[in-house]
Write a protein that holds these residues in place. Structure first.
Motif, short mmCIF file in Angstrom:
data_model
loop_
_atom_site.label_atom_id
_atom_site.label_comp_id
_atom_site.label_asym_id
_atom_site.label_seq_id
_atom_site.Cartn_x
_atom_site.Cartn_y
_atom_site.Cartn_z
N ILE A 109 0.82 -1.20 0.00
CA ILE A 109 0.00 0.00 0.00
C ILE A 109 0.86 1.26 0.00
CG2 ILE A 109 -1.68 1.35 1.31
CD1 ILE A 109 -2.97 -1.23 2.20
N ALA A 110 1.79 1.35 0.94
CA ALA A 110 2.64 2.54 1.04
C ALA A 110 3.49 2.71 -0.22
CB ALA A 110 3.51 2.47 2.29
N PHE A 111 3.98 1.60 -0.77
CA PHE A 111 4.82 1.68 -1.97
C PHE A 111 4.07 2.34 -3.12
CE2 PHE A 111 5.85 -0.05 -6.14
CZ PHE A 111 7.18 0.31 -6.25
N TYR A 112 2.87 1.84 -3.43
CA TYR A 112 2.11 2.38 -4.56
C TYR A 112 1.66 3.81 -4.29
CZ TYR A 112 2.14 -1.96 -7.16
OH TYR A 112 2.54 -3.06 -7.90
N LEU A 171 -5.65 2.80 -13.34
CA LEU A 171 -6.51 1.63 -13.55
C LEU A 171 -5.89 0.48 -12.76
CD1 LEU A 171 -8.72 -0.05 -14.99
CD2 LEU A 171 -7.08 -0.40 -16.86
N GLU A 172 -6.65 -0.07 -11.81
CA GLU A 172 -6.16 -1.22 -11.05
C GLU A 172 -6.97 -2.45 -11.43
OE1 GLU A 172 -5.54 -3.03 -6.55
OE2 GLU A 172 -6.11 -0.92 -6.78
N LEU A 173 -6.30 -3.45 -11.99
CA LEU A 173 -6.93 -4.71 -12.33
C LEU A 173 -6.84 -5.65 -11.14
CD1 LEU A 173 -5.62 -5.23 -15.98
CD2 LEU A 173 -7.70 -4.09 -15.20
N GLY A 174 -7.94 -6.30 -10.81
CA GLY A 174 -7.95 -7.13 -9.61
C GLY A 174 -7.97 -6.25 -8.37
N VAL A 175 -8.85 -5.24 -8.37
CA VAL A 175 -8.89 -4.28 -7.27
C VAL A 175 -9.32 -4.94 -5.97
CG1 VAL A 175 -11.27 -3.52 -7.67
CG2 VAL A 175 -9.63 -1.94 -6.63
N GLY A 176 -10.05 -6.05 -6.06
CA GLY A 176 -10.43 -6.81 -4.87
C GLY A 176 -11.21 -5.97 -3.87
N THR A 177 -10.75 -5.96 -2.63
CA THR A 177 -11.43 -5.21 -1.56
C THR A 177 -11.04 -3.74 -1.54
OG1 THR A 177 -9.67 -5.74 0.01
CG2 THR A 177 -11.52 -7.29 -0.14
N GLY A 178 -10.23 -3.32 -2.50
CA GLY A 178 -9.84 -1.91 -2.57
C GLY A 178 -8.71 -1.52 -1.64
N THR A 188 -2.98 6.76 -17.25
CA THR A 188 -1.54 7.00 -17.23
C THR A 188 -0.79 5.88 -16.53
OG1 THR A 188 -1.63 8.26 -15.15
CG2 THR A 188 -1.89 9.49 -17.22
N HIS A 189 -1.48 5.18 -15.61
CA HIS A 189 -0.86 4.11 -14.84
C HIS A 189 -1.83 2.94 -14.71
CE1 HIS A 189 1.42 7.68 -13.72
NE2 HIS A 189 2.42 6.89 -13.38
N VAL A 190 -1.34 1.74 -14.97
CA VAL A 190 -2.13 0.53 -14.80
C VAL A 190 -1.42 -0.38 -13.80
CG1 VAL A 190 -3.07 -1.53 -15.92
CG2 VAL A 190 -3.08 0.66 -17.14
N LEU A 191 -2.15 -0.83 -12.79
CA LEU A 191 -1.58 -1.66 -11.73
C LEU A 191 -2.14 -3.07 -11.81
CD1 LEU A 191 -2.00 0.75 -8.65
CD2 LEU A 191 -0.29 0.84 -10.48
N ASP A 212 -3.55 -1.34 -24.78
CA ASP A 212 -4.54 -0.46 -25.39
C ASP A 212 -5.10 0.58 -24.42
OD1 ASP A 212 -4.25 -1.82 -27.77
OD2 ASP A 212 -5.97 -3.13 -27.44
N TYR A 213 -5.00 0.30 -23.12
CA TYR A 213 -5.60 1.20 -22.13
C TYR A 213 -4.58 2.07 -21.41
CZ TYR A 213 -10.08 -1.06 -22.84
OH TYR A 213 -11.24 -1.50 -23.40
N ILE A 214 -3.34 2.08 -21.88
CA ILE A 214 -2.31 2.94 -21.30
C ILE A 214 -2.00 4.08 -22.26
CG2 ILE A 214 0.06 3.05 -20.42
CD1 ILE A 214 -0.07 0.22 -19.63
N THR A 215 -1.92 5.27 -21.73
CA THR A 215 -1.60 6.43 -22.56
C THR A 215 -0.15 6.33 -23.06
OG1 THR A 215 -0.87 7.66 -20.60
CG2 THR A 215 -3.18 7.91 -21.27
N GLU A 216 0.17 7.15 -24.05
CA GLU A 216 1.55 7.21 -24.54
C GLU A 216 2.48 7.54 -23.38
OE1 GLU A 216 2.77 6.72 -27.82
OE2 GLU A 216 0.80 5.84 -28.03
N ASP A 217 3.54 6.79 -23.24
CA ASP A 217 4.52 6.95 -22.15
C ASP A 217 3.92 6.66 -20.78
OD1 ASP A 217 6.64 7.73 -23.88
OD2 ASP A 217 5.79 9.73 -23.98
N GLY A 218 2.75 6.01 -20.74
CA GLY A 218 2.18 5.61 -19.46
C GLY A 218 2.94 4.44 -18.87
N THR A 219 2.63 4.08 -17.62
CA THR A 219 3.41 3.08 -16.88
C THR A 219 2.55 1.92 -16.42
OG1 THR A 219 4.92 4.80 -16.09
CG2 THR A 219 4.96 2.71 -14.92
N LEU A 220 3.08 0.73 -16.57
CA LEU A 220 2.45 -0.51 -16.09
C LEU A 220 3.24 -1.02 -14.89
CD1 LEU A 220 0.64 -3.06 -16.37
CD2 LEU A 220 2.29 -3.92 -18.04
N ALA A 221 2.54 -1.39 -13.83
CA ALA A 221 3.16 -1.95 -12.62
C ALA A 221 2.62 -3.35 -12.37
CB ALA A 221 2.90 -1.05 -11.41
N ILE A 222 3.52 -4.31 -12.19
CA ILE A 222 3.13 -5.70 -11.98
C ILE A 222 3.82 -6.25 -10.74
CG2 ILE A 222 3.18 -8.05 -12.91
CD1 ILE A 222 3.06 -6.91 -15.69
N ASP A 223 3.04 -6.82 -9.84
CA ASP A 223 3.60 -7.56 -8.70
C ASP A 223 3.70 -9.03 -9.06
OD1 ASP A 223 3.86 -5.43 -6.98
OD2 ASP A 223 1.98 -5.80 -5.92
#
Length: 337
Positions: free
Chosen positions: A74-77, A93-100, A158-161, A185-196
Motif C-alpha cells: 500500500i505505502a509503496f504504490y 486503472l487497477e486490475l484485480g482491485v479486490g477489496t480496494g 496514465t498508470h495501470v496496476l 490499449d488502455y495505457i496512454t503514450e509513455d504511461g506506466t504498467l506496474a506488476i507484482d
C-alpha cells in the motif's frame, strides 16, 4: 496445468492430480488421455471437454482477505504515484482491485482510480470501505465489475496496476502476451504498467499457516498448502480457512488456485517484447521495522507497520521463503517505434 470437465457426462480431469481410478499418474497433460479413460467419447471428441474457469474470490476468501494481506504494497504504490503526480496528472486503472486495499488509499490521497474486478463479493467489500473511508471523495474511486480478459472501458490511463500476482493468473505465454496486449490499449503514450510477481517458497511442496482474532471473537486459521512444478513453470496452492467461534468450529472454506511461476527477468523480457521498456525491478518486501517506543506519542502512524503477504506470508528473512517483486515498465511511444 488445468482442470477439464466434460460438458455432457461431467467427467473431470485435473492435470495436477492425474486419475488414480484409470491409472493416470499426476502431471499427465489432458491431450495424452485420448483413447485411454473413456469408452464413450474416447476423450478426443472436439468441443466436449472444456477447461474450468478460474474460481472467483468469494465467501470467506473475500471476507478475510484484508485480515491476512495486511498493508503489503500500500505505502509503496501510494508514495510512488504521489511522486508521479507531482510531475503530471495521474489516472490509475487497477486490475484485480479486490477489496480496494490499494485503490482506496490512492483515492484518499486525491488520486483518480478505476478499479476492475470480476468478483461481486470482493467489490461489495470495496464499496463498503469506499462509503466509510472516502467521504467527500467518493468520485475519485470508480468500481467496475468486469473480467480483465474482456475489458470495455471508455478511456485510457496514465498508470495501470496489476498487484498481488494478478498477472500470474495468465498461466501460459500466449495468455500472458494476450493480457499485455489488452493492457497496452488502455495505457496512454509513455504511461506506466506496474506488476507484482508473487514467488512461492523455493521448494517442490510447501505450506504456511497464520491465525488471528477477527470481528473480534472469531479465531481464524488461514492454511496454505502448495506445490511447484518447475517443468511446467506453474505453482498451485490450496487455501483453507478454519473459523472458530467460542471454540466451536464453523464451516470450513477451501479453494484451489493455479498461478504461473515467472521470474522477474522473464517478465522483463516479456514486457520488452510487448511494447514496454522496464524502468524498475526490485524485491518489494518490507524487511526491517525502525520504530522507537517514544514515537508512540507522535500520534497515529498508518505506515508504522507495513507487513503482509497474502497468501504466502512467512517470517521475514526465511531462507528460500516466498517473496514479492514489483516491476515497472513504460509503454513505448509510437513515435519511437
Amino acid at each position: 496445468m488445468t482442470v477439464y470437465s466434460c460438458r455432457i457426462c461431467k467427467f473431470r480431469y485435473d492435470e495436477w492430480l492425474g486419475d488414480t481410478k484409470n491409472g493416470v499418474p499426476p502431471g499427465v497433460p489432458f491431450p495424452h488421455l485420448a483413447g485411454s479413460v473413456c469408452t464413450d467419447c474416447e476423450m478426443n471428441e472436439e468441443g466436449r471437454h472444456l477447461p474450468l474457469p478460474e474460481t472467483k474470490y468469494t465467501n470467506a476468501e473475500a471476507t478475510y482477505y484484508d485480515q491476512f494481506a495486511g498493508k503489503a504494497s500500500i505505502a509503496f504504490y501510494r508514495n510512488w504515484l504521489l511522486q508521479e503526480a507531482e510531475q503530471s496528472s495521474v489516472s490509475v486503472l487497477e486490475l484485480g482491485v479486490g477489496t480496494g486495499r490499494i485503490a482506496i488509499e490512492l483515492a484518499r490521497n486525491g488520486l483518480s482510480v478505476c478499479g476492475i474486478d470480476w468478483s461481486p463479493d470482493m467489490l461489495e467489500m470495496a464499496a463498503k470501505k469506499k462509503r466509510r473511508m472516502l467521504k467527500g471523495k467518493e468520485e475519485l474511486l470508480e468500481l467496475v465489475e468486469q473480467n480483465m480478459w474482456e475489458l470495455e472501458l471508455d478511456r485510457q490511463f496514465t498508470h495501470v496496476l496489476l498487484p498481488e500476482g494478478i498477472f500470474q493468473q495468465a498461466t501460459c505465454r500466449d495468455k500472458q502476451r494476450q493480457l499485455l496486449s489488452i493492457i497496452h490499449d488502455y495505457i496512454t503514450e509513455d504511461g506506466t504498467l506496474a506488476i507484482d510477481l508473487l514467488l512461492p517458497p523455493v521448494k517442490n511442496q510447501w505450506s504456511t499457516m497464520q491465525r488471528k482474532f477477527v470481528f473480534p471473537d472469531r479465531m481464524v486459521y488461514q492454511k496454505v498448502e502448495g506445490e511447484t512444478s518447475l517443468l511446467d513453470q506453474k505453482f498451485r496452492y490450496t487455501l483453507t480457512y478454519e473459523t472458530f467461534l467460542d471454540q466451536i468450529e464453523q464451516p470450513r472454506y477451501r479453494v484451489e488456485r493455479e498461478m504461473a511461476l515467472i521470474l522477474p527477468t522473464e517478465l522483463e523480457l516479456l514486457l520488452e517484447g510487448s511494447g514496454f521498456y522496464v524502468t524498475y525491478s526490485k524485491e518489494n518486501v518490507f524487511h526491517k521495522q525502525d520504530f522507537e517506543p517514544s514515537q508512540a506519542d507522535e500520534g497515529y502512524d498508518m505506515d508504522r507497520w507495513q507487513h503482509g503477504g497474502y497468501p504466502f506470508a512467512e517470517p521475514v528473512g526465511t531462507p528460500g521463503g516466498a517473496t514479492r517483486w514489483t516491476i515497472l515498465a513504460k509503454k513505448i511511444s509510437s513515435s519511437t517505434l
